[in-house]
Design a protein around this motif. Structure first.
Motif, PDB file in Angstrom:
ATOM      1  N   VAL A 171      -7.030  -2.145  -3.300  1.00 43.80           N
ATOM      2  CA  VAL A 171      -6.184  -1.118  -2.707  1.00 43.80           C
ATOM      3  C   VAL A 171      -6.963   0.199  -2.680  1.00 43.80           C
ATOM      4  N   TYR A 199      -5.789   3.911 -12.284  1.00 44.74           N
ATOM      5  CA  TYR A 199      -5.660   2.805 -13.223  1.00 44.74           C
ATOM      6  C   TYR A 199      -5.287   3.358 -14.591  1.00 44.74           C
ATOM      7  N   TRP A 228      -1.413   0.068 -12.192  1.00 43.35           N
ATOM      8  CA  TRP A 228      -1.932   1.001 -11.189  1.00 43.35           C
ATOM      9  C   TRP A 228      -0.784   1.900 -10.749  1.00 43.35           C
ATOM     10  N   SER A 229      -1.054   3.199 -10.591  1.00 43.43           N
ATOM     11  CA  SER A 229      -0.105   4.137  -9.987  1.00 43.43           C
ATOM     12  C   SER A 229      -0.650   4.508  -8.617  1.00 43.43           C
ATOM     13  N   ILE A 230       0.155   4.289  -7.589  1.00 44.00           N
ATOM     14  CA  ILE A 230      -0.278   4.521  -6.215  1.00 44.00           C
ATOM     15  C   ILE A 230       0.767   5.386  -5.530  1.00 44.00           C
ATOM     16  N   PRO A 237      -5.693   5.095  -5.888  1.00 45.26           N
ATOM     17  CA  PRO A 237      -4.933   4.464  -6.970  1.00 45.26           C
ATOM     18  C   PRO A 237      -5.508   4.839  -8.341  1.00 45.26           C
ATOM     19  N   ARG A 262       5.886   7.312  -5.667  1.00 43.86           N
ATOM     20  CA  ARG A 262       4.865   6.696  -6.526  1.00 43.86           C
ATOM     21  C   ARG A 262       5.240   5.241  -6.771  1.00 43.86           C
ATOM     22  N   SER A 314      -4.628  -5.057   1.284  1.00 46.33           N
ATOM     23  CA  SER A 314      -5.844  -4.443   0.762  1.00 46.33           C
ATOM     24  C   SER A 314      -6.820  -4.201   1.915  1.00 46.33           C
ATOM     25  N   VAL A 358      -1.150   4.774   1.818  1.00 44.26           N
ATOM     26  CA  VAL A 358      -1.588   5.246   0.508  1.00 44.26           C
ATOM     27  C   VAL A 358      -2.158   6.649   0.700  1.00 44.26           C
TER      28      VAL A 358
END
Length: 111
Positions: free
Chosen positions: A72, A93, A103-105, A91, A62, A15, A87
């Motif tokens: 993040v 949520y 979370w999709s990152i 991100p 992803r 992070s 990244v």
């Protein structure tokens, strides 16, 4: 929690944290002291291979991870499959009940 995230692949997420530099400016840096080990589902998004000299390979995936991962941002870093990833999108949520929120990152492999 979905089966994909519970039995997913291991990854390590760094992070970010904010500090003040010598001039009093707020600077975002990686929190190297406290990486978080997670299990996540990975879905390939797009990739491009260098066909002409001077181009580079682009590999975007992803990462779907539990909602408990915090801190993040776009300056975070992920280690997955022995490689480092950046990244590339903020991100996202996705709220739901306790089992489905996540979370999709989107992450991009470092060249």
């Amino acid at each position: 929690m979905s089966v994909q995230r519970r039995r997913g692949q291991p990854a390590r997420v760094w992070s970010t944290k904010e500090i003040l530099d010598n001039r009093g400016n707020t600077v975002v840096i990686l929190d190297d002291d406290h990486p978080v080990d997670v299990r996540a589902a990975f879905i390939p998004q797009r990739s491009g291979k260098a066909e002409v000299p001077g181009q580079q390979q682009i590999n975007v995936t992803r990462m779907i991870v539990d909602a408990h991962v915090e801190g993040v941002t776009l300056w975070s870093r992920v280690q997955w499959q022995g490689r480092f990833w950046d990244v590339v999108t903020p991100p996202a949520y996705h709220h739901g009940d306790r089992r489905t929120r996540h979370w999709s990152i989107d992450i991009r492999e470092r060249p």
